[in-house]
Write an enzyme that holds these catalytic residues in place. Structure first.
Site: not given
Length: 362
Positions: A220, A144, A331
């Site tokens: 991911h 995200d 981050s």
């Protein structure tokens, strides 16, 4: 004659300040000022007003670096591990949810009392169908976040935000022997960028994704690829929010980062997890030897680890959407990869994106 005597220290000793205290106070105050400036820039962006680029000078960067962000990040990490009393969990997490706009309906466990400490709450898992993985496009978003920049790499420079660049070689570090062995048939060029492109007619592309504190903190695999090497750069832990990225040139080269390199069906592929303030902990699930935010390090140093060995000639295979790692707070993820010239991004700069959504395809 019967008055009591008072023993006083010299005035110079009473008011003597240590250089460290001066640096911390000055640097901390300046960091607070920068946060306020970032807030003003965000408000201008929301109103659709284009903000001109104004880069920090060397002394401003040095002053910002004087803030002990690594020490603060380690302290924050320990605080996150402290188990909260059951009665305190809901008010603490509710405040965080309200501040950063967290959507707990997507969490695998919505009950706030389930999370024993802040670290568990930050690394919460999602419901299985909360992030469907796009099967049509070849590259998906690994996390995200917000798209800071994307496009084709030109002249060995990569844009961290529009108009502010950093050196490709400084960011990834020098070529590694395993890559040279693996891509021995690749055409050799003069520039570092040309050396990374392994197939004739391909180009090098990049994409920068900023994870805010309220975002899902795991990342991911963005495609089907094989990870052959890990390079860990210890470094600073400055904030990487868009305002600071617009202010400090080569911010990502200053900060601690973990570079995973390998190959996919079109050649070279890399994913870099960039650390930031309060995000000293970067975890890669299949790499148990990785330890980030150590108390001491040599400036400009890095350490390499190869996943190719006598027992494993290929490296670590990753499937698109497979769990790869996590941050402790939020981050930046930077993708740098080669692809044919007809590769196209399905993005807009500044847009919000979620893990599993399409980044681009052929």
């Amino acid at each position: 004659t019967d008055r009591k005597k008072f023993h006083t220290a010299p005035v110079g000793q009473v008011f003597r300040l240590r250089p460290f205290h001066v640096l911390v106070a000055t640097g901390g105050g300046y960091a607070g000022y920068r946060k306020y400036e970032d807030y003003k820039l965000e408000q201008l962006e929301k109103r659709g007003i284009e903000v001109p680029v104004k880069l920090a000078s060397e002394w401003e960067v040095a002053l910002y670096k004087s803030v002990p962000t690594r020490l603060l990040s380690r302290a924050w990490g320990r605080l996150n591990q402290v188990e909260l009393p059951t009665w305190l969990r809901k008010p603490v997490y509710s405040l965080y949810i309200w501040t950063f706009g967290v959507n707990m309906k997507e969490a695998a466990v919505e009950d706030l009392h389930h999370y024993r400490n802040l670290s568990e709450f930050f690394r919460r898992k999602l419901k299985p169908q909360a992030r469907p993985v796009c099967c049509v496009h070849s590259v998906i978003s690994p996390s995200d976040g917000k798209i800071l920049n994307f496009g084709q790499v030109k002249n060995c420079e990569v844009e961290q935000v529009k108009g502010v660049t950093y050196s490709l070689e400084s960011f990834l570090g020098p070529r590694i022997s395993t890559e040279e062995m693996r891509f021995s048939q690749a055409p050799h060029g003069n520039s570092f960028q040309q050396q990374l492109v392994t197939k004739e007619g391909n180009e090098l592309y990049h994409c920068v994704i900023y994870l805010a504190p309220g975002d899902y903190h795991c990342f991911h695999s963005p495609t089907d690829w094989t990870v052959s090497h890990r390079r860990h750069f210890p470094g600073s832990l400055m904030s990487v929010n868009p305002g600071v990225a617009r202010w400090i040139k080569e911010l990502f080269c200053h900060n601690e980062r973990v570079v995973l390199t390998g190959d996919w069906k079109h050649g070279f592929f890399s994913l870099t997890a960039v650390g930031a303030t309060n995000v000293g902990s970067i975890r890669i699930y299949f790499d148990q030897d990785l330890h980030t935010n150590s108390p001491s390090y040599s400036k400009g140093s890095y350490n390499d680890f190869s996943f190719i060995s006598n027992n494993n000639k290929e490296g670590i295979p990753m499937r698109k959407g497979e769990h790869l790692g996590e941050f402790n707070l939020g981050s930046t993820i930077v993708l740098i990869f080669e692809a044919p010239k007809d590769f196209r991004f399905n993005l807009k700069a500044g847009q919000k994106i979620r893990f599993g959504e399409a980044l681009g395809s052929l």
